[in-house]
Design a protein around this motif. Structure first.
Motif, PDB file in Angstrom:
ATOM      1  N   ALA A 133       0.827  -1.213   0.000  1.00  0.00           N
ATOM      2  CA  ALA A 133       0.000   0.000   0.000  1.00  0.00           C
ATOM      3  C   ALA A 133       0.862   1.264   0.000  1.00  0.00           C
ATOM      4  O   ALA A 133       0.618   2.190  -0.782  1.00  0.00           O
ATOM      5  CB  ALA A 133      -0.935   0.004   1.205  1.00  0.00           C
ATOM      6  N   ALA A 134       1.887   1.305   0.864  1.00  0.00           N
ATOM      7  CA  ALA A 134       2.745   2.489   0.946  1.00  0.00           C
ATOM      8  C   ALA A 134       3.505   2.688  -0.372  1.00  0.00           C
ATOM      9  O   ALA A 134       3.566   3.798  -0.912  1.00  0.00           O
ATOM     10  CB  ALA A 134       3.727   2.354   2.111  1.00  0.00           C
ATOM     11  N   ALA A 166       1.102   3.824  -3.113  1.00  0.00           N
ATOM     12  CA  ALA A 166       0.714   5.231  -2.983  1.00  0.00           C
ATOM     13  C   ALA A 166       1.797   6.152  -3.545  1.00  0.00           C
ATOM     14  O   ALA A 166       1.505   7.110  -4.267  1.00  0.00           O
ATOM     15  CB  ALA A 166       0.448   5.564  -1.510  1.00  0.00           C
ATOM     16  N   ASN A 176       0.671  14.982  -8.267  1.00  0.00           N
ATOM     17  CA  ASN A 176      -0.510  15.480  -7.559  1.00  0.00           C
ATOM     18  C   ASN A 176      -0.501  16.995  -7.761  1.00  0.00           C
ATOM     19  O   ASN A 176       0.229  17.723  -7.096  1.00  0.00           O
ATOM     20  CB  ASN A 176      -0.454  15.101  -6.071  1.00  0.00           C
ATOM     21  CG  ASN A 176      -1.746  15.458  -5.345  1.00  0.00           C
ATOM     22  OD1 ASN A 176      -2.355  16.491  -5.614  1.00  0.00           O
ATOM     23  ND2 ASN A 176      -2.166  14.603  -4.428  1.00  0.00           N
ATOM     24  N   HIS A 218      -2.530  19.338  -7.060  1.00  0.00           N
ATOM     25  CA  HIS A 218      -2.954  20.179  -5.942  1.00  0.00           C
ATOM     26  C   HIS A 218      -1.796  20.443  -4.972  1.00  0.00           C
ATOM     27  O   HIS A 218      -1.723  21.505  -4.367  1.00  0.00           O
ATOM     28  CB  HIS A 218      -4.105  19.512  -5.189  1.00  0.00           C
ATOM     29  CG  HIS A 218      -5.300  19.308  -6.062  1.00  0.00           C
ATOM     30  ND1 HIS A 218      -6.123  20.342  -6.421  1.00  0.00           N
ATOM     31  CD2 HIS A 218      -5.789  18.209  -6.687  1.00  0.00           C
ATOM     32  CE1 HIS A 218      -7.078  19.889  -7.213  1.00  0.00           C
ATOM     33  NE2 HIS A 218      -6.902  18.601  -7.392  1.00  0.00           N
ATOM     34  N   TYR A 264      -8.529  15.288  -2.809  1.00  0.00           N
ATOM     35  CA  TYR A 264      -7.555  15.469  -3.886  1.00  0.00           C
ATOM     36  C   TYR A 264      -6.510  14.350  -3.900  1.00  0.00           C
ATOM     37  O   TYR A 264      -5.696  14.280  -4.811  1.00  0.00           O
ATOM     38  CB  TYR A 264      -6.843  16.824  -3.744  1.00  0.00           C
ATOM     39  CG  TYR A 264      -7.736  18.015  -3.988  1.00  0.00           C
ATOM     40  CD1 TYR A 264      -8.892  17.902  -4.762  1.00  0.00           C
ATOM     41  CD2 TYR A 264      -7.428  19.270  -3.462  1.00  0.00           C
ATOM     42  CE1 TYR A 264      -9.713  18.990  -4.987  1.00  0.00           C
ATOM     43  CE2 TYR A 264      -8.242  20.370  -3.689  1.00  0.00           C
ATOM     44  CZ  TYR A 264      -9.382  20.212  -4.444  1.00  0.00           C
ATOM     45  OH  TYR A 264     -10.194  21.295  -4.669  1.00  0.00           O
ATOM     46  N   THR A 265      -6.487  13.548  -2.853  1.00  0.00           N
ATOM     47  CA  THR A 265      -5.487  12.474  -2.755  1.00  0.00           C
ATOM     48  C   THR A 265      -6.198  11.119  -2.683  1.00  0.00           C
ATOM     49  O   THR A 265      -6.923  10.862  -1.717  1.00  0.00           O
ATOM     50  CB  THR A 265      -4.603  12.679  -1.505  1.00  0.00           C
ATOM     51  OG1 THR A 265      -4.075  14.010  -1.538  1.00  0.00           O
ATOM     52  CG2 THR A 265      -3.460  11.688  -1.456  1.00  0.00           C
ATOM     53  N   PRO A 266      -6.013  10.254  -3.685  1.00  0.00           N
ATOM     54  CA  PRO A 266      -6.708   8.961  -3.707  1.00  0.00           C
ATOM     55  C   PRO A 266      -6.504   8.142  -2.427  1.00  0.00           C
ATOM     56  O   PRO A 266      -7.445   7.515  -1.939  1.00  0.00           O
ATOM     57  CB  PRO A 266      -6.091   8.240  -4.915  1.00  0.00           C
ATOM     58  CG  PRO A 266      -5.571   9.324  -5.790  1.00  0.00           C
ATOM     59  CD  PRO A 266      -5.162  10.437  -4.886  1.00  0.00           C
ATOM     60  N   SER A 267      -5.292   8.178  -1.868  1.00  0.00           N
ATOM     61  CA  SER A 267      -5.025   7.402  -0.644  1.00  0.00           C
ATOM     62  C   SER A 267      -5.900   7.866   0.514  1.00  0.00           C
ATOM     63  O   SER A 267      -6.323   7.064   1.342  1.00  0.00           O
ATOM     64  CB  SER A 267      -3.561   7.532  -0.239  1.00  0.00           C
ATOM     65  OG  SER A 267      -2.736   7.035  -1.243  1.00  0.00           O
ATOM     66  N   ALA A 274      -0.781   3.621   3.286  1.00  0.00           N
ATOM     67  CA  ALA A 274      -0.829   4.508   2.116  1.00  0.00           C
ATOM     68  C   ALA A 274      -0.939   5.967   2.552  1.00  0.00           C
ATOM     69  O   ALA A 274      -0.219   6.838   2.049  1.00  0.00           O
ATOM     70  CB  ALA A 274      -2.009   4.122   1.222  1.00  0.00           C
TER      71      ALA A 274
END
Lengths: 162, 162
Positions: free
Chosen positions: A97-98, A101, A110, A112, B47-50, B98
């Protein structure tokens, strides 16, 4: 029946160990140097804490999977295997997962947060990380099967008590 | 003895549900608008999928933890609870890992990738995310205890077979 159980268990452990070794090795060998406007840029797994965690987690999983093969079924240690399997499974989820991400930001950025994607500049590095993620995911799925198989055996009505 | 088991189980589920609700709510309410050099910057969890995954994972955990309280001990459904607990535990690890990985970049940046830290600009937002992470971690720890408690009960020598 017990022999079949043992065979399935050994095959799953070996598959998990193989995928874990592949994940750790592919991640460790991810390295690329490129230059943009004359400035040299180096991409390396060790620059990202999540990737280092990924390597450690899968290296430990590889060693653990092989060690468990030597645990005699029915022994006291075998009782602890299900507990440690669940812990290993959780650590693998955390590592995947980490890393996933961070890889997602590397690929898409990203806007934003003002973080630009870097995969356009270091393609080979990104492919390596993606490969490691896939191998890691395979290892995780196999561990999930091992855990569900053990839990099913433990929770079934006709359990064998000692 | 069975009553004590049930009491411990209910208290742990309520604690996990409470922490999960707190994690989801704190994350959803993380929102900040600031301006740098006249340019307006908006920071939002969506704004962040995680972070979106984090909210969904903990909202589901909250609902699941309360639902499990209605499962009668010894029923067929109760056999599945340990399996679903392990799955929920794994999903929570994934959500925390994540979110933690992204929060780490938000706080420290990654100079090698050219990603600057943003917590200096959106302090309130970062504190919210950190608060959500802590609440999420507490919920995860409680789930870990629930799973280990169940596995211990299942793996102990004097198991009660049906």
């Amino acid at each position: 029946m017990a022999k079949l159980h043992r065979l399935i268990s050994v095959v799953l452990r070996l598959a998990a160990a193989g995928a874990a070794a592949a994940a750790a090795i592919i991640m460790v060998t991810s390295h690329e140097t490129t230059s943009i406007f004359g400035i040299e840029i180096e991409a390396k797994y060790s620059y990202t804490p999540s990737f280092v965690f990924f390597v450690v987690a899968f290296a430990v999983t590889f060693a653990y999977s092989l060690l468990v093969l030597f645990v005699r079924p029915g022994s006291t240690a075998s009782r602890l295997v299900l507990l440690s399997d669940v812990i290993v499974g959780m650590v693998l989820v955390g590592a995947v997962a980490a890393t996933g991400a961070i890889a997602h930001i590397g690929r898409n950025g990203n806007t934003h947060a003002g973080w630009l994607p870097i995969c356009g500049q270091v393609r080979a590095y990104c492919s390596h990380v993606m490969g490691a993620l896939i191998a890691g995911f395979v290892s995780l799925i196999v561990y999930f099967l091992i855990i569900m198989y053990s839990l099913h055996a433990v929770a079934e009505p006709l359990c064998s008590c000692h």
